[in-house]
Scaffold this motif. Structure first.
Motif, PDB file in Angstrom:
ATOM      1  N   ILE A  28      15.188-104.245  11.556  1.00 48.62           N
ATOM      2  CA  ILE A  28      14.101-104.386  12.522  1.00 48.62           C
ATOM      3  C   ILE A  28      13.375-103.059  12.695  1.00 48.62           C
ATOM      4  CG2 ILE A  28      13.581-104.803  14.965  1.00 48.62           C
ATOM      5  CD1 ILE A  28      15.734-106.909  14.980  1.00 48.62           C
ATOM      6  N   LEU A  29      14.121-101.961  12.711  1.00 49.13           N
ATOM      7  CA  LEU A  29      13.488-100.645  12.829  1.00 49.13           C
ATOM      8  C   LEU A  29      12.568-100.369  11.643  1.00 49.13           C
ATOM      9  CD1 LEU A  29      16.389 -98.383  14.155  1.00 49.13           C
ATOM     10  CD2 LEU A  29      14.329 -99.092  15.378  1.00 49.13           C
ATOM     11  N   VAL A  30      12.996-100.752  10.448  1.00 49.65           N
ATOM     12  CA  VAL A  30      12.161-100.574   9.260  1.00 49.65           C
ATOM     13  C   VAL A  30      10.869-101.373   9.409  1.00 49.65           C
ATOM     14  CG1 VAL A  30      11.973-101.052   6.790  1.00 49.65           C
ATOM     15  CG2 VAL A  30      14.067-100.051   7.708  1.00 49.65           C
ATOM     16  N   ALA A  31      11.001-102.638   9.807  1.00 54.24           N
ATOM     17  CA  ALA A  31       9.825-103.497   9.965  1.00 54.24           C
ATOM     18  C   ALA A  31       8.891-102.944  11.044  1.00 54.24           C
ATOM     19  CB  ALA A  31      10.263-104.920  10.320  1.00 54.24           C
ATOM     20  N   LEU A  32       9.456-102.500  12.158  1.00 57.90           N
ATOM     21  CA  LEU A  32       8.640-101.948  13.238  1.00 57.90           C
ATOM     22  C   LEU A  32       7.932-100.670  12.796  1.00 57.90           C
ATOM     23  CD1 LEU A  32      10.946-102.427  16.368  1.00 57.90           C
ATOM     24  CD2 LEU A  32       8.802-103.618  15.876  1.00 57.90           C
ATOM     25  N   GLY A  33       8.633 -99.832  12.037  1.00 54.38           N
ATOM     26  CA  GLY A  33       8.030 -98.582  11.581  1.00 54.38           C
ATOM     27  C   GLY A  33       6.830 -98.826  10.693  1.00 54.38           C
ATOM     28  N   PHE A  34       6.982 -99.690   9.691  1.00 58.32           N
ATOM     29  CA  PHE A  34       5.866 -99.979   8.798  1.00 58.32           C
ATOM     30  C   PHE A  34       4.735-100.709   9.527  1.00 58.32           C
ATOM     31  CE2 PHE A  34       9.096 -99.471   5.366  1.00 58.32           C
ATOM     32  CZ  PHE A  34       8.431 -98.476   4.657  1.00 58.32           C
ATOM     33  N   LEU A  35       5.084-101.631  10.423  1.00 60.05           N
ATOM     34  CA  LEU A  35       4.062-102.371  11.165  1.00 60.05           C
ATOM     35  C   LEU A  35       3.293-101.437  12.104  1.00 60.05           C
ATOM     36  CD1 LEU A  35       2.793-105.107  11.693  1.00 60.05           C
ATOM     37  CD2 LEU A  35       4.538-105.545  13.438  1.00 60.05           C
ATOM     38  N   MET A  36       3.991-100.495  12.707  1.00 61.91           N
ATOM     39  CA  MET A  36       3.333 -99.532  13.589  1.00 61.91           C
ATOM     40  C   MET A  36       2.309 -98.706  12.815  1.00 61.91           C
ATOM     41  SD  MET A  36       5.036 -96.536  15.968  1.00 61.91           S
ATOM     42  CE  MET A  36       5.837 -95.703  14.586  1.00 61.91           C
ATOM     43  N   ILE A  37       2.702 -98.215  11.652  1.00 64.25           N
ATOM     44  CA  ILE A  37       1.798 -97.402  10.843  1.00 64.25           C
ATOM     45  C   ILE A  37       0.621 -98.239  10.358  1.00 64.25           C
ATOM     46  CG2 ILE A  37       1.618 -96.138   8.674  1.00 64.25           C
ATOM     47  CD1 ILE A  37       4.581 -95.316   9.151  1.00 64.25           C
ATOM     48  N   LEU A  38       0.888 -99.472   9.935  1.00 64.52           N
ATOM     49  CA  LEU A  38      -0.186-100.360   9.481  1.00 64.52           C
ATOM     50  C   LEU A  38      -1.177-100.641  10.608  1.00 64.52           C
ATOM     51  CD1 LEU A  38      -1.401-102.196   7.308  1.00 64.52           C
ATOM     52  CD2 LEU A  38       0.130-104.013   8.099  1.00 64.52           C
ATOM     53  N   VAL A  58      -0.513 -96.907  20.246  1.00 65.69           N
ATOM     54  CA  VAL A  58       0.214 -97.729  19.271  1.00 65.69           C
ATOM     55  C   VAL A  58       1.699 -97.353  19.213  1.00 65.69           C
ATOM     56  CG1 VAL A  58       0.416 -98.363  16.835  1.00 65.69           C
ATOM     57  CG2 VAL A  58      -1.844 -98.248  17.916  1.00 65.69           C
ATOM     58  N   PRO A  59       2.051 -96.061  19.073  1.00 66.89           N
ATOM     59  CA  PRO A  59       3.485 -95.725  19.072  1.00 66.89           C
ATOM     60  C   PRO A  59       4.178 -96.034  20.393  1.00 66.89           C
ATOM     61  CG  PRO A  59       2.187 -93.925  18.162  1.00 66.89           C
ATOM     62  CD  PRO A  59       1.221 -94.886  18.788  1.00 66.89           C
ATOM     63  N   THR A  60       3.438 -95.938  21.496  1.00 69.10           N
ATOM     64  CA  THR A  60       4.041 -96.257  22.788  1.00 69.10           C
ATOM     65  C   THR A  60       4.493 -97.710  22.830  1.00 69.10           C
ATOM     66  OG1 THR A  60       2.768 -94.575  23.975  1.00 69.10           O
ATOM     67  CG2 THR A  60       3.644 -96.411  25.271  1.00 69.10           C
ATOM     68  N   ASP A  74      11.009 -88.438  26.722  1.00 72.25           N
ATOM     69  CA  ASP A  74      11.733 -87.299  26.162  1.00 72.25           C
ATOM     70  C   ASP A  74      11.485 -87.164  24.661  1.00 72.25           C
ATOM     71  OD1 ASP A  74      12.818 -86.616  28.607  1.00 72.25           O
ATOM     72  OD2 ASP A  74      14.601 -87.873  28.333  1.00 72.25           O
ATOM     73  N   MET A  75      11.400 -88.314  23.959  1.00 71.38           N
ATOM     74  CA  MET A  75      11.116 -88.275  22.525  1.00 71.38           C
ATOM     75  C   MET A  75       9.789 -87.579  22.260  1.00 71.38           C
ATOM     76  SD  MET A  75      12.081 -92.175  21.421  1.00 71.38           S
ATOM     77  CE  MET A  75      13.661 -92.916  21.828  1.00 71.38           C
ATOM     78  N   VAL A  76       8.776 -87.968  23.041  1.00 70.45           N
ATOM     79  CA  VAL A  76       7.432 -87.421  22.836  1.00 70.45           C
ATOM     80  C   VAL A  76       7.392 -85.942  23.210  1.00 70.45           C
ATOM     81  CG1 VAL A  76       5.027 -87.571  23.566  1.00 70.45           C
ATOM     82  CG2 VAL A  76       6.342 -89.671  23.167  1.00 70.45           C
ATOM     83  N   ILE A  77       8.006 -85.582  24.334  1.00 76.17           N
ATOM     84  CA  ILE A  77       7.991 -84.185  24.764  1.00 76.17           C
ATOM     85  C   ILE A  77       8.723 -83.296  23.768  1.00 76.17           C
ATOM     86  CG2 ILE A  77       8.739 -82.567  26.545  1.00 76.17           C
ATOM     87  CD1 ILE A  77       6.275 -84.259  27.226  1.00 76.17           C
ATOM     88  N   ASP A  78       9.815 -83.783  23.203  1.00 75.35           N
ATOM     89  CA  ASP A  78      10.516 -83.002  22.175  1.00 75.35           C
ATOM     90  C   ASP A  78       9.599 -82.744  20.979  1.00 75.35           C
ATOM     91  OD1 ASP A  78      12.804 -82.801  23.647  1.00 75.35           O
ATOM     92  OD2 ASP A  78      13.865 -84.433  22.617  1.00 75.35           O
ATOM     93  N   LEU A 362       8.825 -92.220  15.885  1.00 67.55           N
ATOM     94  CA  LEU A 362       9.419 -92.407  14.562  1.00 67.55           C
ATOM     95  C   LEU A 362      10.807 -91.769  14.488  1.00 67.55           C
ATOM     96  CD1 LEU A 362       6.372 -91.822  12.171  1.00 67.55           C
ATOM     97  CD2 LEU A 362       7.723 -93.905  12.323  1.00 67.55           C
ATOM     98  N   ASN A 363      10.917 -90.560  15.027  1.00 69.87           N
ATOM     99  CA  ASN A 363      12.193 -89.847  14.959  1.00 69.87           C
ATOM    100  C   ASN A 363      13.183 -90.325  16.018  1.00 69.87           C
ATOM    101  OD1 ASN A 363      11.303 -88.241  12.839  1.00 69.87           O
ATOM    102  ND2 ASN A 363      10.499 -86.661  14.188  1.00 69.87           N
ATOM    103  N   GLY A 364      12.708 -90.445  17.252  1.00 72.95           N
ATOM    104  CA  GLY A 364      13.592 -90.742  18.364  1.00 72.95           C
ATOM    105  C   GLY A 364      14.229 -92.109  18.316  1.00 72.95           C
ATOM    106  N   THR A 365      13.508 -93.112  17.826  1.00 74.15           N
ATOM    107  CA  THR A 365      14.067 -94.463  17.748  1.00 74.15           C
ATOM    108  C   THR A 365      14.889 -94.673  16.476  1.00 74.15           C
ATOM    109  OG1 THR A 365      12.079 -95.309  16.663  1.00 74.15           O
ATOM    110  CG2 THR A 365      12.154 -95.423  19.079  1.00 74.15           C
ATOM    111  N   GLY A 366      14.805 -93.732  15.555  1.00 71.26           N
ATOM    112  CA  GLY A 366      15.512 -93.881  14.289  1.00 71.26           C
ATOM    113  C   GLY A 366      14.710 -94.608  13.225  1.00 71.26           C
ATOM    114  N   MET A 367      13.422 -94.878  13.507  1.00 69.66           N
ATOM    115  CA  MET A 367      12.605 -95.615  12.537  1.00 69.66           C
ATOM    116  C   MET A 367      12.474 -94.857  11.220  1.00 69.66           C
ATOM    117  SD  MET A 367       9.420 -97.164  14.739  1.00 69.66           S
ATOM    118  CE  MET A 367       9.659 -98.210  16.191  1.00 69.66           C
ATOM    119  N   VAL A 368      12.175 -93.549  11.288  1.00 65.91           N
ATOM    120  CA  VAL A 368      11.917 -92.800  10.065  1.00 65.91           C
ATOM    121  C   VAL A 368      13.179 -92.720   9.210  1.00 65.91           C
ATOM    122  CG1 VAL A 368      12.430 -90.510  11.031  1.00 65.91           C
ATOM    123  CG2 VAL A 368      10.824 -90.733   9.143  1.00 65.91           C
ATOM    124  N   ASP A 369      14.348 -92.577   9.825  1.00 63.81           N
ATOM    125  CA  ASP A 369      15.594 -92.550   9.063  1.00 63.81           C
ATOM    126  C   ASP A 369      15.896 -93.909   8.439  1.00 63.81           C
ATOM    127  OD1 ASP A 369      16.068 -89.898   9.664  1.00 63.81           O
ATOM    128  OD2 ASP A 369      17.158 -90.367  11.499  1.00 63.81           O
TER     129      ASP A 369
END
Length: 493
Positions: A28-38, A58-60, A74-78, A362-369
């Motif tokens: 699901i994270l993979v699908a969300l990551g690609f869909l978010m970018i699209l 969109v990322p929110t 916290d993800m965004v502030i980091d 992308l980083n905080g939710t684990g999507m990019v990994d």
């Protein structure tokens, strides 16, 4: 291809200390990551949302769907903390070069370029490519785009040429030259696989030359098209564009063919202050008696950038401060000069911090990994021998949608490990991986490209519509040449 099972990457995000609302499966994270970018790319390329707003909203939305929960902030502030030095660099770089433009440092260069290129749009576009390519040798995209824009944009505006051609040509050739060892991606690829950067780069020189040639061909073709569009108006009757920057009044665009300036003025109103100040030879900010001081100061700044003994942001901070004190001794003039470039500074700094939302999610939710791990599991064993060209193809979308660090340190080592079972050497994988850099440079996650479109007053979506397919062609040519000369194996095993 046989690889280890997919890790529970969402759990890793929770271990990082973020207050997640839930942990979706990696699929699901993979699908969300690609869909978010699209979704993001669709919104900005169709002009339905500005890049700044799309980078935030969109990322929110997708972050909340992906389980970010109360940890989203916290993800965004980091990510903002990580990007703060880049924002500072761009802020003071814009200010420094804006000051140098206002005081007339680049005016002699503009006069020389005008005499050499004349009023021929084809020559001007080709000259833009040559200038951007030459300056790109320093390995810094921001510096390349500032110098290229400051030198060439006034000519585009004066002739009514479309500035998006400038951003396309400059972005294209800078991305191609970016594979130089000191440019970044080659060093990352070498470091990730334990190689020497020169070992990766030197055999790729023919591919680099081929990529540059293709960029120059594209530049000439776009120049010819612009010459045909403008006709005799663009060549023989330049459009007058009075300055609107510091030390001059707001002007309007005039000319015998108003259609010739389509795209040259954002929102039909005003131009970027950085460019327009050069169009008025009588501006109040000129400091002809200080030209040698400003030249030496700029040379010193460039040297410090190259030898890299101080943080780049600090170099520009001190440079801008010294330039202001010497050229504008009165406090009132200093304040006025800084205000004159505030619109450009706010635009690019805002875009950088907005991009932190996308990076943070992308980083905080684990999507990019999850995306990085997924791509290494979907390649079947039957294609294992083709991993080198596959890596070259994957480098285009992946370095566009994620940072170079994420690709070279996250995806490339896994691909290289798998490729080793088929007799493909790590250096060959590294060489294939850098061919996607012309596409990578156009990414909204690259601060330098945000700086370029901001200075040229060009929409990011408009830039992408013109540059992306050309960048793909250049990358494919570089990959094809590396295969033809035997640097990158087409098939092994």
């Amino acid at each position: 291809m046989s690889t280890s099972g997919i890790l529970t990457l969402a759990a890793d995000a929770a271990d990082a200390g973020y207050d997640l609302s839930h942990t979706p499966s990696d699929g699901i994270l993979v699908a969300l990551g690609f869909l978010m970018i699209l979704t993001f790319m669709t919104l900005i390329m169709t002009g339905r949302m500005t890049p700044l707003l799309a980078l935030i909203l969109v990322p929110t939305v997708f972050g909340l769907i992906g389980g970010a929960g109360l940890g989203l902030g916290d993800m965004v502030i980091d990510a903002v903390k990580d990007m703060a030095p880049t924002a500072a660099l761009l802020m003071f770089a814009i200010m420094y070069f804006g000051i140098m433009i206002d005081v007339g440092l680049f005016d002699p260069l503009i006069r020389v370029i005008t005499r050499v290129l004349g009023n021929d749009p084809a020559k001007i576009v080709f000259g833009t490519a040559v200038l951007a390519g030459a300056v790109s040798l320093d390995g810094d995209g921001s510096t390349t785009f500032i110098i290229t824009t400051s030198a060439m944009l006034p000519l585009y505006l004066r002739l009514g040429m479309n500035p998006v051609i400038l951003t396309c040509v400059a972005g294209l050739i800078n991305g191609t030259v970016n594979i130089l060892p000191w440019g970044g991606p080659t060093v990352r690829a070498a470091a990730a696989l334990g190689l020497d950067p020169s070992e990766v780069f030197v055999p790729m020189i023919p591919s680099l030359i081929a990529g540059v040639v293709v960029c120059l061909v594209f530049a000439w073709m776009m120049g010819l098209a612009e010459r045909r569009r403008l006709g005799t108006v663009g060549i023989d009757a330049p459009v007058a564009v009075p300055a609107t920057g510091a030390g001059s009044g707001t002007g309007t665009v005039t000319g015998t063919d108003t259609g010739a300036v389509t795209g040259a003025v954002a929102d039909g109103s005003e131009h970027t202050s950085m460019a327009d100040t050069m169009l008025d030879p009588d501006r109040d900010t000129l400091r002809p008696k200080l030209i040698w001081f400003n030249l030496v100061l700029t040379a010193l700044v460039m040297v410090l950038l190259v030898i890299d003994i101080f943080p780049l942001a600090y170099v520009f901070m001190v440079g801008a401060a010294v330039a202001l004190v010497v050229n504008f001794p009165r406090v009132k003039d200093q304040a006025h000069e800084m205000t004159a470039h505030s619109s450009s500074i706010v635009a690019v700094a805002g875009m950088v911090f907005a991009a932190a939302t996308l990076v943070g999610v992308l980083n905080g939710t684990g999507m990019v990994d999850a995306m990085a791990e997924w791509v290494t599991t979907v390649i079947p064993d039957s294609l294992g021998g083709y991993l080198a060209p596959i890596t070259g193809l994957l480098s285009m979308p992946f370095t566009f949608f994620m940072s170079n660090d994420a690709f070279y340190f996250g995806v490339l080592p896994v691909l290289a490990e798998s490729a080793s079972h088929y007799g493909i050497a790590p250096v060959e994988m590294a060489q294939a991986s850098i061919t996607g850099q012309p596409v990578h440079m156009q990414s909204p996650l690259v601060p330098a490209i945000l700086l370029l479109v901001s200075l040229a007053n060009v929409g990011l979506g408009e830039h992408h519509r013109k540059v992306l397919w050309r960048a793909v062609v250049v990358s494919l040519v570089m990959l094809a040449v590396s295969i033809l000369i035997g640097v990158v194996p087409f098939h092994a095993g």
